[in-house]
Design a protein around this motif. Structure first.
Motif, PDB file in Angstrom:
ATOM      1  N   GLY A  25      10.936  62.789 -24.202  1.00 40.81           N
ATOM      2  CA  GLY A  25      10.444  61.454 -24.551  1.00 40.81           C
ATOM      3  C   GLY A  25       8.923  61.396 -24.575  1.00 40.81           C
ATOM      4  N   TYR A  26       8.294  62.133 -23.680  1.00 44.28           N
ATOM      5  CA  TYR A  26       6.832  62.192 -23.631  1.00 44.28           C
ATOM      6  C   TYR A  26       6.309  62.934 -24.865  1.00 44.28           C
ATOM      7  CZ  TYR A  26       2.112  63.161 -21.933  1.00 44.28           C
ATOM      8  OH  TYR A  26       0.746  63.234 -21.805  1.00 44.28           O
ATOM      9  N   TYR A  27       6.951  64.049 -25.196  1.00 44.95           N
ATOM     10  CA  TYR A  27       6.485  64.835 -26.331  1.00 44.95           C
ATOM     11  C   TYR A  27       6.682  64.104 -27.663  1.00 44.95           C
ATOM     12  CZ  TYR A  27       5.439  68.877 -23.385  1.00 44.95           C
ATOM     13  OH  TYR A  27       4.891  69.713 -22.449  1.00 44.95           O
ATOM     14  N   CYS A  71       4.590  53.913 -38.071  1.00 46.17           N
ATOM     15  CA  CYS A  71       4.544  53.461 -36.688  1.00 46.17           C
ATOM     16  C   CYS A  71       5.811  53.933 -36.010  1.00 46.17           C
ATOM     17  CB  CYS A  71       4.513  51.947 -36.619  1.00 46.17           C
ATOM     18  SG  CYS A  71       3.033  51.316 -37.332  1.00 46.17           S
ATOM     19  N   ILE A  72       5.698  54.443 -34.830  1.00 50.79           N
ATOM     20  CA  ILE A  72       6.859  55.021 -34.167  1.00 50.79           C
ATOM     21  C   ILE A  72       7.270  54.169 -32.971  1.00 50.79           C
ATOM     22  CG2 ILE A  72       7.796  57.079 -33.040  1.00 50.79           C
ATOM     23  CD1 ILE A  72       6.935  57.514 -35.999  1.00 50.79           C
ATOM     24  N   LEU A  73       8.533  53.796 -32.975  1.00 46.64           N
ATOM     25  CA  LEU A  73       9.103  53.165 -31.796  1.00 46.64           C
ATOM     26  C   LEU A  73       9.955  54.216 -31.095  1.00 46.64           C
ATOM     27  CD1 LEU A  73       9.670  50.706 -30.017  1.00 46.64           C
ATOM     28  CD2 LEU A  73      11.525  50.095 -31.561  1.00 46.64           C
ATOM     29  N   ASN A  74       9.476  54.671 -29.968  1.00 50.63           N
ATOM     30  CA  ASN A  74      10.117  55.756 -29.235  1.00 50.63           C
ATOM     31  C   ASN A  74      11.001  55.159 -28.134  1.00 50.63           C
ATOM     32  OD1 ASN A  74      10.740  58.039 -27.737  1.00 50.63           O
ATOM     33  ND2 ASN A  74       8.642  58.411 -27.036  1.00 50.63           N
ATOM     34  N   VAL A  75      12.298  55.128 -28.423  1.00 50.42           N
ATOM     35  CA  VAL A  75      13.243  54.519 -27.475  1.00 50.42           C
ATOM     36  C   VAL A  75      13.930  55.631 -26.696  1.00 50.42           C
ATOM     37  CG1 VAL A  75      15.233  52.995 -27.225  1.00 50.42           C
ATOM     38  CG2 VAL A  75      13.606  52.626 -29.091  1.00 50.42           C
ATOM     39  N   ASN A  76      13.659  55.695 -25.422  1.00 54.73           N
ATOM     40  CA  ASN A  76      14.168  56.793 -24.619  1.00 54.73           C
ATOM     41  C   ASN A  76      14.411  56.273 -23.208  1.00 54.73           C
ATOM     42  OD1 ASN A  76      14.303  59.491 -23.246  1.00 54.73           O
ATOM     43  ND2 ASN A  76      13.611  60.196 -25.247  1.00 54.73           N
ATOM     44  N   SER A 111      14.464  65.588 -31.611  1.00 56.09           N
ATOM     45  CA  SER A 111      14.153  66.943 -32.086  1.00 56.09           C
ATOM     46  C   SER A 111      13.878  66.971 -33.589  1.00 56.09           C
ATOM     47  CB  SER A 111      15.234  67.943 -31.694  1.00 56.09           C
ATOM     48  OG  SER A 111      16.484  67.367 -31.825  1.00 56.09           O
ATOM     49  N   ALA A 112      14.551  66.082 -34.348  1.00 53.42           N
ATOM     50  CA  ALA A 112      14.262  66.004 -35.791  1.00 53.42           C
ATOM     51  C   ALA A 112      12.852  65.449 -36.003  1.00 53.42           C
ATOM     52  CB  ALA A 112      15.283  65.119 -36.490  1.00 53.42           C
ATOM     53  N   THR A 163       1.262  57.986 -24.828  1.00 53.97           N
ATOM     54  CA  THR A 163       1.390  58.976 -23.741  1.00 53.97           C
ATOM     55  C   THR A 163       0.607  58.515 -22.512  1.00 53.97           C
ATOM     56  OG1 THR A 163      -0.445  60.217 -24.718  1.00 53.97           O
ATOM     57  CG2 THR A 163       1.773  61.003 -25.192  1.00 53.97           C
ATOM     58  N   GLU A 164      -0.493  57.852 -22.748  1.00 54.23           N
ATOM     59  CA  GLU A 164      -1.284  57.354 -21.622  1.00 54.23           C
ATOM     60  C   GLU A 164      -0.455  56.379 -20.782  1.00 54.23           C
ATOM     61  OE1 GLU A 164      -4.561  54.890 -22.742  1.00 54.23           O
ATOM     62  OE2 GLU A 164      -5.483  54.986 -20.759  1.00 54.23           O
ATOM     63  N   ASN A 165       0.188  55.435 -21.459  1.00 51.89           N
ATOM     64  CA  ASN A 165       1.006  54.469 -20.727  1.00 51.89           C
ATOM     65  C   ASN A 165       2.209  55.115 -20.064  1.00 51.89           C
ATOM     66  OD1 ASN A 165      -0.577  52.212 -21.068  1.00 51.89           O
ATOM     67  ND2 ASN A 165       0.375  51.658 -23.021  1.00 51.89           N
ATOM     68  N   ALA A 166       2.778  56.130 -20.729  1.00 48.92           N
ATOM     69  CA  ALA A 166       3.933  56.804 -20.137  1.00 48.92           C
ATOM     70  C   ALA A 166       3.528  57.474 -18.827  1.00 48.92           C
ATOM     71  CB  ALA A 166       4.506  57.837 -21.109  1.00 48.92           C
ATOM     72  N   VAL A 167       2.377  58.126 -18.816  1.00 46.78           N
ATOM     73  CA  VAL A 167       1.923  58.766 -17.577  1.00 46.78           C
ATOM     74  C   VAL A 167       1.615  57.713 -16.521  1.00 46.78           C
ATOM     75  CG1 VAL A 167       0.003  60.019 -16.518  1.00 46.78           C
ATOM     76  CG2 VAL A 167       1.057  60.908 -18.587  1.00 46.78           C
ATOM     77  N   ASP A 168       0.872  56.713 -16.913  1.00 55.65           N
ATOM     78  CA  ASP A 168       0.385  55.733 -15.944  1.00 55.65           C
ATOM     79  C   ASP A 168       1.495  54.895 -15.319  1.00 55.65           C
ATOM     80  OD1 ASP A 168      -2.036  56.716 -16.613  1.00 55.65           O
ATOM     81  OD2 ASP A 168      -2.892  54.840 -17.335  1.00 55.65           O
ATOM     82  N   ALA A 169       2.463  54.490 -16.130  1.00 53.54           N
ATOM     83  CA  ALA A 169       3.500  53.598 -15.606  1.00 53.54           C
ATOM     84  C   ALA A 169       4.334  54.284 -14.530  1.00 53.54           C
ATOM     85  CB  ALA A 169       4.400  53.117 -16.743  1.00 53.54           C
ATOM     86  N   TYR A 170       4.510  55.600 -14.661  1.00 52.09           N
ATOM     87  CA  TYR A 170       5.310  56.326 -13.676  1.00 52.09           C
ATOM     88  C   TYR A 170       4.499  56.805 -12.480  1.00 52.09           C
ATOM     89  CZ  TYR A 170       9.136  56.806 -17.152  1.00 52.09           C
ATOM     90  OH  TYR A 170      10.146  56.595 -18.052  1.00 52.09           O
ATOM     91  N   ARG A 171       3.161  56.701 -12.554  1.00 47.76           N
ATOM     92  CA  ARG A 171       2.347  57.081 -11.388  1.00 47.76           C
ATOM     93  C   ARG A 171       2.080  55.815 -10.592  1.00 47.76           C
ATOM     94  NH1 ARG A 171       0.176  61.740 -10.827  1.00 47.76           N
ATOM     95  NH2 ARG A 171       1.111  61.408  -8.841  1.00 47.76           N
ATOM     96  N   LEU A 172       2.801  55.663  -9.512  1.00 49.27           N
ATOM     97  CA  LEU A 172       2.858  54.380  -8.820  1.00 49.27           C
ATOM     98  C   LEU A 172       1.506  53.721  -8.525  1.00 49.27           C
ATOM     99  CD1 LEU A 172       4.295  52.080  -7.609  1.00 49.27           C
ATOM    100  CD2 LEU A 172       5.047  53.534  -5.735  1.00 49.27           C
ATOM    101  N   PRO A 173       0.543  54.433  -7.942  1.00 49.21           N
ATOM    102  CA  PRO A 173      -0.718  53.717  -7.641  1.00 49.21           C
ATOM    103  C   PRO A 173      -1.395  53.202  -8.909  1.00 49.21           C
ATOM    104  CG  PRO A 173      -0.614  55.834  -6.502  1.00 49.21           C
ATOM    105  CD  PRO A 173       0.518  55.819  -7.463  1.00 49.21           C
TER     106      PRO A 173
END
Ligand code: ATP
Lengths: 235, 292
Positions: free
Chosen positions: A49-51, A35-40, A25-26, A67-77
């Motif tokens: 975590g997505y935002y 460069c951001i390392l987003n550990v969630n 939130s900060a 965000t692209e990888n976050a969406v794709d990795a969780y969409r199984l196909p």
């Protein structure tokens, strides 16, 4: 992200590290250029975590994961398509909401995964027709979404992956965790794997629930984060 | 010859105007010498057999349409809507943040984080935007999750509902108008222009839910694209330029002679006799774009 000079770590997890860690939130209120390392533990679409990754991208920052990888990795196909493009062994699969179509494609037992993104539920194994009907109905949220079915030819194994390192000591699994990380850069996740004739195949990837992160996992994550920061970037 | 798969769901055929438009696409493609087949959600394994995918089912990163789009993209097919456009347009936070960054004329907008949802914040918002204000869930489409609130209690009720699926929601100044301009854009060019009129006594174009018989939907007035205001078209193209190069429907409000963007939609509705009424060439143009 090679060559990056500094890294700001943003995490919702209380990491044990000397590195400065910013809370999501900060970070979301800031306009830092770094460069951001987003550990969630959870990068699901529209969750905090997505935002965090989205905010970093809008600011023009490099970020892990994107965000692209976050969406794709969780969409199984999509996970399976992109992973197999990067030489990760995967199981044959079918995306459908039709039980008939699944039975025409595979023999029992059959592993069914939700493609609907709302559940933390992993997978179900259906041994017969009536079980398959039940499982498909439930995982598809009453046929609203498709499901992903794969044949069960071996044994299912689940592991946790931290920056591409599996918590299970096994060369074949380790290789999958590493390649999946190289493809999607999801720092923390759970992998479902099927062992067939001594060889591991990727079946699915999921977020970890906070309670699933053990003290030794936390050490592992913290150590890796410290190392990233010391090196001032990613490999 | 290009083989085109048109990804649809059953509800795309519920209204004869939409089914008609889909047939128009098929006819246009075939008369141009291409193959055009409808593909349903159980036919995803067929994607590699095609050269291009045209998505008409509702898109969202959480729907099958995104799986179709990204799979086709990964396989190197031409695809409308492309996965990036879907991700940006499906999420209002994402697109308004881009409008902000690139200075697209827009409705005054704030973003509210679930963790910072307090009495003080609500008061400040009412002070800034006046009453009522408009709350939107980032994932809304067909006006389903766009609501007007004028007091703290309803603010909290609505926000709580929208926070269930998203950790951020959108807050906007209320800017009513008699109609929304809808500018269809393809590959950085204006494709068609309409006015979506508000139904009498309503402030939203429609409570239009595909597949459900119950909806109220304002009239559509179609214009020749050459006759539409120049500035309107410029604003629409500017808004699309921050999203991508595909097919979009831009909603724009005209306020005191100025144009402000409400949103950019990927996967814009195309109904026969409506969007195409004064611009009959839209089918051909879209097919041409898919086959280039
Ligand atoms: N801030 C606002 N003030 C007044 N009216 C608004 C505002 N925002 C949206 N509207 C109206 O509400 C309706 C739906 O808004 P919007 O397009 O943002 O949501 P949506 O769910 O994506 O809808 P659709 O898919 O129908 O375009 C539109 O008719 C729009 O003009």
């Amino acid at each position: 992200m090679s060559g990056a000079l500094c890294v700001l770590v943003v995490s919702n997890i209380d990491l044990k590290t000397n590195v400065a860690v910013t809370k999501p939130s900060a970070f979301l209120k800031s306009s830092v250029r770094d460069c951001i390392l987003n550990v969630n533990n959870d990068y699901r679409y529209m969750k905090l975590g997505y935002y965090v990754s989205l905010h970093a991208e809008i600011l023009g920052n490099k970020v892990v994961p994107t965000t692209e990888n976050a969406v794709d990795a969780y969409r199984l196909p999509i996970l399976l398509v992109r992973a197999s493009k990067n030489n990760v062994p995967t199981m044959p699969y079918i995306v459908t909401d039709s039980v008939k179509q699944i039975m025409a494609e595979f023999k029992f037992p059959i592993v069914v995964f939700a493609v609907n993104p709302f559940s933390f539920e992993g997978y179900y194994v259906a041994k017969n027709r009536s079980a398959l009907y039940r499982v498909v109905k439930s995982l598809s949220m009453n046929y609203r979404y498709a499901v992903c079915a794969q044949p069960l030819n071996g044994e299912m194994v689940s592991c946790k992956s931290f920056f591409g390192r599996s918590n299970i000591e096994d060369a074949s699994i380790g290789e999958i965790a590493e390649k999946v990380y190289k493809t999607f850069n999801i720092p923390i996740c759970k992998l479902h794997i099927q062992y067939v004739d001594g060889k591991a195949h990727l079946c699915s990837l999921q977020p970890l629930e906070m309670e699933e992160i053990s003290p030794s996992d936390l050490n592992e994550i913290s150590k890796t984060v410290s190392r990233f920061s010391e090196k001032g970037g990613f490999d | 010859m290009t083989r085109i798969a048109c990804f649809v769901e059953k509800y795309n055929f519920s209204y004869s105007e939409e089914a008609g438009a889909l047939q128009n696409f098929k006819r246009a493609a075939e008369s141009m010498g291409h193959e055009f087949n409808f593909m349903f959600r159980n036919g995803l394994s067929e994607i590699p057999k095609y050269d291009a995918v045209f998505i008409r089912a509702t898109t969202d990163p959480l729907y099958t349409a995104y799986v179709v789009s990204k799979t086709a993209w990964e396989l190197g097919l031409k695809v409308v809507d492309d996965p990036e456009s879907i991700r940006v347009c499906a999420n209002k936070v994402h697109q308004y943040r881009l409008f902000e960054k690139y200075d697209v004329p827009r409705i005054p907008t704030l973003f509210l984080n679930k963790e910072e949802f307090h009495h003080r914040t609500i008061e400040e918002i009412f002070e800034l935007f006046g009453k009522p204000i408009v709350l939107k869930a980032p994932y809304t489409s067909f006006s389903k999750y766009v609501e007007k609130v004028a007091c703290e209690t309803s603010f909290r009720d609505v926000a709580k509902r929208f926070f269930r699926r998203s950790d951020f929601i959108v807050v906007q100044k209320f800017m009513p108008s008699r109609f929304d301009w809808r500018v269809g854009v393809l590959n950085n060019q204006v494709l068609y222009v309409c006015k979506y009129m508000m139904p009498k006594g309503k402030w939203k174009h429609g409570v239009k839910r595909r597949g459900k018989p119950s909806f109220i939907w304002g009239r559509t007035v179609s214009l020749k694209r050459d006759n539409a205001p120049q500035r309107l078209k410029e604003v629409a193209l500017k808004a699309c330029s921050v999203v991508g190069k595909g097919l979009y429907g831009v909603d724009i409000k005209e306020v005191n002679g100025d144009y402000v963007v409400v949103e950019v939609n990927d996967n814009p509705s195309i109904y026969s006799g409506y969007e195409d009424y004064r611009n009959k060439d839209i089918y051909e143009k879209i097919i041409k774009y898919l086959t280039e």
